[in-house]
Structure formats: structure tokens, C-alpha cells
Scaffold this active site. Structure first.
Site, PDB file in Angstrom:
ATOM      1  N   VAL A 175       0.781  -1.083   0.045  1.00 36.68           N
ATOM      2  CA  VAL A 175       0.005  -0.019   0.086  1.00 36.68           C
ATOM      3  C   VAL A 175       0.794   1.411  -0.078  1.00 36.68           C
ATOM      4  CG1 VAL A 175      -1.961  -0.897   1.113  1.00 36.68           C
ATOM      5  CG2 VAL A 175      -0.095   0.106   2.527  1.00 36.68           C
ATOM      6  N   GLU A 176       2.174   1.037  -0.140  1.00 37.75           N
ATOM      7  CA  GLU A 176       3.108   2.464  -0.176  1.00 37.75           C
ATOM      8  C   GLU A 176       3.705   2.408  -1.410  1.00 37.75           C
ATOM      9  OE1 GLU A 176       4.958   3.450   3.721  1.00 37.75           O
ATOM     10  OE2 GLU A 176       4.070   1.533   4.446  1.00 37.75           O
TER      11      GLU A 176
END
Length: 387
Positions: A175-176
Site C-alpha cells: 500500500v506504499e
């Protein structure tokens, strides 16, 4: 008669010319005299340099504060002393700065370390929780990178022991930055300039372009991201006038009520992990269902426990708490007093504490934005799919 008239004209003309020349020489002479006067005048005194030491003082509040806090060093390279198994060099520092700003290390090639830890504004991203690959939201608020070399552990749950380990996490988080170690190395090896920079930063290594060395270089750069010489640091060094009366009152309340039991030392933090709701459970939405340290330790008592964050530069690091749901510093102070200390502060006390906390804002790092090397035909292309 005509001859006499002509002679008179000639004499008058000559006098005028002579007068003009004298007029031209006068300013020159004045300028020369002025220069001599400036040279003869005593040089203006330079501002007194700030001495990085604690001056002797009889001020009781300063002496009490020194028992709980420590000023940040004025020389930002003092942060290097916190590094372990990572000798800092100029070459590592410059490479680390480039990698910190390098978006091509992410799968989308849009996101860099600076995206979520923006050095132009508090070392964080001013988001409730960080936005990463494919516009996904991460589960927690981004802590500031400023002064983080003085944290005993990184992340809200302390899962990284140092900045090297911390740097590796976001690079790989789906998610980064959503990259892999192999992808990061492939990108860097495809750019000859980076290959040479790694050779210079890690001499003697047969294959210096490695994922570990990416983290090593970033750590060296991040160790310099200190914010020294805040008003509070000046006060700790012995300047009684660095804080005004409201700020001093806030410092007194802060210590009297026990805020310093979790937020003290050089970085206004601590080594411990504390349940959010030590004395009184806050609103459920603030917990956001996040069990914090328990997810790492599985230890009894670690449910909903989090590392105490630094309070330095806190006016720049909103929103607050791991859930990022509180934007008002006054509200954050009120919540902490009830949930962690089990007390209710008056409005005046809250205002005083907030005034004190704002004195911890220091001099922000002056970082020149690096010009990154060009990609090559072999550099992987951006991808935006979510696995």
C-alpha cells in the site's frame, strides 16, 4: 575693442572649464575619503555564535527541565553517533539524499520517501493516513522523519529497530511503494550514474548496488534531519528569556501533570509502548481497531499499545495519533490528559501546554533538492496495477 572682448571670453571659458574639472575631482576625492573612513572604522561585530553547552543557571525551572529533557545538538552531524554498523561518509550522505527523493524506487515511479515524509513541511504528509500505490490508503498516520534517528525504534508499533530497517519497510509495502528488493536493484543498476555512486559510497564491495546498501545510504541521510535550536532548546541551554511567561507556565503544567512520564529526553519521547487508554478508553473511532504493538509482540498487555511519538515540531505534524483523526492540537492534549493521565485539564492549562509544545519547533533542515540521473532504455517502466 573686439580683441579685448574676445580675450575676455577666452578667459571666462577657461575659468568655467577649470571649475568643472574641480567639480569632477571633488566627488572622487570625497569617495576616496569615504573609502578611507570605512576602512578606518571598526568592523561590525559578528553575532555571537550559539555555544552547544548548558550554561550554569540558578533558574529553578531550567534546572528542573534539565532533569527531564535534553537539547538537540547544534551540529546536525551529531546524529551520526546514533548509527550502528553503518559508518557515515560524504558519499553515502549524497547518495542517500538522492535515494530519499527517488520516485523510481516505487512500482509506480511516482512515490518517494519524501512523498510521505515531506521535508518542506514537518517531515510527514499532512494526511490522516498515507496515500500510496494505486491511491491506496495505509492503515496508520505517517510519523515525522525529523529527529527520528533519536527514536529507539521506528514505526508506531516499533517493528523496526533503526532507520535502516525502517527504510526497507515502505519500499516493499503493497500500500506504499509496492516494490521488491530485486526491483529496486534492477532500477538502480539500469542507471550507470547510480552504479558509480554506489561504488564510491561502498568502496571495496564487489557488488555494491544492493537493497541493504540502499537502506544504509538512506539512513545516513536521515540521521542529519535534525531540527536544533528551538526556543525550548535555548531555554534548556540557560537562556531564561527564550520562553515567555505563558510558555513557562505550560512547561510547569506539562511536568506537574506527568506528561513527561512518556514524552521526555532529547526527542520528547520514550522507550516504552503505552496502551492508548491507559487510564480511560478514548472514543472507539480513535483506536480505529488497531491493536498496535500486539501485532508484533503478541504479548499480553500490548493490545492497543503504541510507541510514544516525539512531540518536537508538533505544530507541523498534524493530524495526531496513529489513526490521524485529530487535527486540533488543543483537542489532542485534552484527549491525552484524560486517556493517559486520568485527569481533566482546564482550558487555561491546555492553552499553556500548547504554547509550550510550540516552543519545540526548531530550525528545519535545509536540503537542496537533488537532480536525479536520467533513466535508460533498460530502466523498468512504471506500473500501476495493484497485486
Amino acid at each position: 575693442m573686439k580683441k579685448v572682448y574676445l580675450l575676455a571670453l577666452v578667459m571666462i571659458f577657461a575659468a568655467v572649464i577649470a571649475g568643472c574639472k574641480k567639480g569632477e575631482e571633488a566627488p572622487a576625492a570625497s569617495a576616496a575619503n569615504a573609502t578611507q573612513a570605512v576602512a578606518a572604522a571598526p568592523a561590525a561585530s559578528e553575532p555571537a555564535a550559539v555555544v552547544d553547552e548548558l550554561k550554569p543557571t540558578q533558574d529553578e525551572l531550567i534546572r528542573e527541565a534539565r532533569n527531564n529533557f535534553e537539547p538537540l545538538p547544534l551540529n546536525v552531524e551529531e546524529g551520526y553517533k546514533q548509527l550502528k554498523n553503518n559508518t557515515p561518509t560524504t558519499e553515502k550522505l549524497e547518495l542517500g539524499k538522492m535515494l530519499y527523493f527517488e520516485p523510481r524506487l516505487s512500482k509506480s515511479q511516482l512515490i518517494s520517501c519524501n512523498t510521505c515524509h515531506n521535508l518542506s513541511f514537518g517531515g510527514d504528509d499532512y494526511q490522516q493516513t498515507s496515500i500510496g500505490h494505486g491511491w491506496q490508503r495505509g492503515p496508520r498516520n505517517a510519523p515525522t522523519v525529523l529527529n527520528s534517528v533519536y527514536n529507539t525504534a521506528q514505526f508506531w508499533d516499533g517493528r523496526a529497530g533503526d532507520l535502516k530497517d525502517q527504510a526497507k519497510g515502505p519500499l516493499q509495502a503493497s500500500v506504499e511503494m509496492a516494490a521488491t528488493p530485486a526491483y529496486v536493484v534492477e532500477v538502480l543498476k539500469s542507471i550507470p550514474v547510480y552504479v558509480e555512486l554506489f561504488k564510491a559510497a561502498f568502496p571495496g564491495e564487489a557488488d555494491p548496488v544492493t537493497f541493504d546498501n540502499v537502506a544504509n545510504a538512506i539512513e545516513v541521510f536521515e540521521a542529519t534531519l535534525l531540527t536544533p535550536n528551538s526556543k525550548f532548546d535555548q531555554f534548556l541551554r540557560g537562556d531564561s528569556n527564550a520562553l515567555n511567561e505563558t510558555e513557562k507556565a505550560g512547561l510547569k503544567v506539562y511536568m506537574e501533570k506527568g506528561c513527561n512520564s512518556c514524552h521526555a529526553g532529547i526527542n520528547l519521547t520514550s522507550d516504552g509502548y503505552y496502551p492508548f487508554g491507559l487510564k480511560e478508553t478514548p472514543e472507539e473511532k480513535l483506536l480505529a481497531g488497531d491493536k498496535g504493538r500486539f501485532g508484533i509482540s503478541q504479548a499480553e498487555g500490548d493490545e492497543f499499545a503504541f510507541k510514544a511519538p516525539t512531540l518536537r515540531n508538533i505544530e507541523y505534524t498534524a493530524p495526531y495519533f496513529h489513526s490521524g483523526l485529530v487535527w486540533d492540537l488543543r483537542q489532542a492534549v485534552a484527549i491525552m490528559s484524560s486517556s493517559q493521565l486520568g485527569i481533566e485539564l482546564t482550558d487555561t492549562e491546555i492553552d499553556q501546554i500548547v504554547a509550550f509544545l510550540k516552543t519545540t519547533t526548531g530550525e528545519m533542515p535545509k536540503v537542496e533538492y537533488p537532480v536525479l540521473p536520467a533513466s535508460t532504455i533498460n530502466t523498468p517502466k512504471p506500473t500501476f496495477t495493484i497485486d
